[in-house]
Write a protein that holds these residues in place. Structure first.
Motif, short mmCIF file in Angstrom:
data_model
loop_
_atom_site.label_atom_id
_atom_site.label_comp_id
_atom_site.label_asym_id
_atom_site.label_seq_id
_atom_site.Cartn_x
_atom_site.Cartn_y
_atom_site.Cartn_z
N ASN A 190 5.54 -46.11 0.84
CA ASN A 190 6.52 -45.45 1.90
C ASN A 190 6.88 -44.05 1.29
OD1 ASN A 190 6.53 -47.69 2.95
ND2 ASN A 190 8.71 -48.12 2.68
N LYS A 191 6.92 -43.02 2.81
CA LYS A 191 6.97 -41.90 2.73
C LYS A 191 8.76 -41.72 2.22
CE LYS A 191 3.06 -40.34 4.53
NZ LYS A 191 2.40 -39.53 6.06
N ILE A 192 8.51 -40.14 1.79
CA ILE A 192 9.71 -39.78 0.96
C ILE A 192 10.31 -38.29 0.41
CG2 ILE A 192 11.43 -39.42 -0.67
CD1 ILE A 192 10.39 -42.76 -1.76
N GLN A 193 11.32 -37.86 1.26
CA GLN A 193 11.25 -36.75 0.83
C GLN A 193 12.64 -35.87 -0.16
OE1 GLN A 193 10.92 -34.23 4.32
NE2 GLN A 193 11.35 -31.87 3.80
N PRO A 194 11.73 -36.18 -1.62
CA PRO A 194 13.19 -35.72 -1.91
C PRO A 194 13.61 -34.70 -2.61
CG PRO A 194 11.24 -35.72 -3.37
CD PRO A 194 10.87 -36.43 -2.05
N GLY A 222 14.02 -31.21 0.23
CA GLY A 222 12.74 -30.61 -0.94
C GLY A 222 11.28 -29.93 0.62
N PRO A 223 10.45 -29.32 -0.71
CA PRO A 223 9.15 -28.98 -0.12
C PRO A 223 7.84 -29.96 -0.05
CG PRO A 223 9.08 -27.84 -2.07
CD PRO A 223 10.78 -28.76 -1.69
N GLU A 224 7.80 -31.45 -0.44
CA GLU A 224 7.39 -31.98 -0.54
C GLU A 224 7.84 -32.83 -0.13
OE1 GLU A 224 4.87 -31.50 -4.63
OE2 GLU A 224 6.58 -30.56 -4.80
N VAL A 225 6.66 -34.37 0.80
CA VAL A 225 6.90 -36.01 1.45
C VAL A 225 5.96 -36.40 -0.06
CG1 VAL A 225 6.53 -36.89 2.93
CG2 VAL A 225 7.38 -34.89 3.61
N LEU A 226 6.44 -37.26 -0.70
CA LEU A 226 5.48 -38.29 -1.43
C LEU A 226 5.81 -39.55 -0.91
CD1 LEU A 226 6.82 -36.08 -4.92
CD2 LEU A 226 4.32 -36.08 -3.55
#
Length: 524
Positions: A190-194, A222-226
């Protein structure tokens, strides 16, 4: 400007309060539109938790309970901005508890004429609340309650916060460090935006400047979706661990995952369970309206890898003393604080001992400063020799280096398989207190230090010894527990024999006819 911080003994509150006091790296960040002094009041149930926190003397610490309307009303008196930073995640029935606390705060803030409430909630999909996990549903409910309070409210919604002490980050850290091979459920994709804790604090502080007509939620990320899996793999890369091997399993319920995490990591099951249940949702920002009011800093928001580096920086830079001595780390929000839970900050194993000594501090210091080389290590010589041979076999330095001078030491000197990282000579000004810290340069799956301290006590002195080990990956944990049974012999022997040697050489102990060093080597 008067601020009320609730949750000042928690992860975010404990980092926000000193920054509001101007104790952070960006003191100009704190808004003060009236040009007057900044005052911070902290409402806590147990003020003793802030006893050793360096900024507490500059704040007004008031005892109270968010479930007690009288204490909340008193805390809100003459306050401009309220930070609501509490969440009863580890308590049974946390949703009902948080609901009641939010209602009490909403009423008290309205009656006191508070100008703004700021709440840090959880990022969640725009689903029916009934479809959310209990954790995220409770966060959403608290936010809505405060938005309906009649006081302008900003609800900042964040996903995983990256920093040492954050429960979500600690769970990620320990899973990655301890499991080179993992059986993973579907939610790891699942995608998370820390978001880095530094950026969260910046948003919280700047939210106090929002116009009075703003009463809404803001997604912050933050600037990344992981994916969670990508977060673990990139953590491993930053931490210098081998790439983690993953064995996907089609069915592994959140409850079973939480039980496994409770076994593998030190994060309590009462906290891990609701966090895991929330990971079944993808948590990605759906808007970035906050940037209209709080533009990105000149360097941009902190990326994932750099946020992890910051969380590990104290170890990476070799300044480990600020991690395990409870020193003032308020300028580095990614670091642990004294008020953080015991499981925060990664694994640091300690063997700590002390012994009263009848010798004066200056005589005990002579023995401490002369350790190693031809004088030996004052305990179990065979064990030290065997460990030295083993180190040489795997390409390490072993015990072959000795020491530059039999009696004198300086910072940077080699000392057998150690390196002198810090040496504080005792002086009359500090009451004859001395400190010697050695950093291990042997081949070991982690980082190790040995610290020896001397200070006056009564007519004699007190010897304090501390061995510190920070494991690197699963081999590091296995190494510590493999050698732990021998610590009583090795480190306990060092304490006894160092103090006995000092007593004999100072003439404060019965003489055996041998020098103190000879007697200590024979006893070992």
């Amino acid at each position: 400007m008067r601020y009320l911080v609730t949750g000042a003994t928690g992860y975010i509150g404990g980092r926000l309060a000193p920054r509001l006091l101007g104790r952070g790296p960006e003191p100009d960040l704190v808004p003060d539109p009236d040009g007057g002094p900044v005052e911070v009041r902290c409402l806590v149930r147990n003020p003793d938790k802030l006893r050793d926190v360096p900024w507490a003397a500059d704040a007004e610490i008031v005892q109270g309970d968010l479930l007690d309307p009288d204490s909340v009303r008193a805390a809100c008196a003459d306050v401009d901005v309220v930070y609501f930073l509490v969440h009863s995640l580890s308590e049974a029935g946390f949703a009902a508890t948080d609901r009641r606390a939010a209602l009490i705060m909403a009423e008290a803030a309205r009656e006191a004429g508070v100008k703004r409430i700021i709440y840090l909630g959880g990022l969640h999909p725009d689903d029916d609340p009934a479809d959310l996990s209990a954790h995220l549903a409770s966060r959403a409910e608290v936010g809505e309650t405060l938005l309906r309070s009649g006081v302008p409210t900003a609800v900042l919604q964040a996903a995983v916060i990256l920093g040492s002490g954050s429960a979500s980050f600690e769970m990620l850290r320990h899973l990655t460090e301890r499991l080179p091979v993992m059986v993973t459920p579907r939610w790891v994709h699942n995608k998370i935006q820390p978001i880095a804790v530094r950026d969260v604090l910046r948003y919280l502080i700047r939210a106090a400047e929002l116009p009075p007509e703003v009463n809404r939620t803001f997604d912050i990320g933050g600037p990344e979706v992981l994916t969670y899996l990508e977060m673990m793999q990139r953590y491993a890369a930053v931490a210098g661990l081998k790439r983690r091997r993953v064995l996907p399993v089609p069915v592994l319920s959140p409850s079973l995952s939480a039980h496994w995490i409770n076994v593998v990591t030190p994060v309590p099951g009462s906290i891990a369970t609701p966090l895991i249940e929330s990971l079944v949702h993808e948590v990605v920002c759906t808007e970035d309206d906050i940037k209209t009011y709080v533009p990105d800093p000149p360097g941009g928001l902190i990326g994932y890898d750099h946020a992890v580096e910051l969380a590990l920086a104290r170890v990476t830079e070799g300044a480990v003393e600020t991690r395990w001595s409870g020193a003032d780390v308020e300028d580095v929000p990614s670091d642990p604080l004294p008020s953080d839970p015991e499981w925060a900050g990664g694994s640091v194993y300690l063997d700590e001992r002390e012994q009263a000594c009848t010798a004066p501090p200056e005589d005990l210091w002579v023995v401490v400063k002369g350790i190693g080389g031809e004088h030996g290590w004052y305990s179990f010589p065979l064990a030290w020799s065997v460990r030295g041979w083993m180190d040489r076999l795997v390409g390490g330095v072993g015990l072959s280096r000795g020491r530059r001078d039999p009696d004198d030491l300086h910072t940077g000197d080699a000392l057998d398989w150690w390196r002198v990282e810090r040496i504080d000579e005792p002086t009359a000004a500090d009451g004859e207190t001395g400190l010697l810290r050695l950093r291990a340069e042997m081949k070991v799956p982690g980082r190790a230090w040995l610290e020896m301290g001397v200070r006056p006590e009564g007519t004699g002195s007190l010897y304090h010894q501390r061995a510190v080990f920070i494991p690197h990956g699963l081999p590091g944990y296995l190494y510590w527990w493999a050698v732990a049974p021998f610590h009583g012999i090795v480190f306990g022997g060092m304490v006894r024999n160092i103090t006995r040697t000092a007593e004999r050489e100072a003439g404060t102990a019965p003489s055996s006819g041998k020098t103190g060093r000879q007697a200590a080597r024979d006893a070992a």
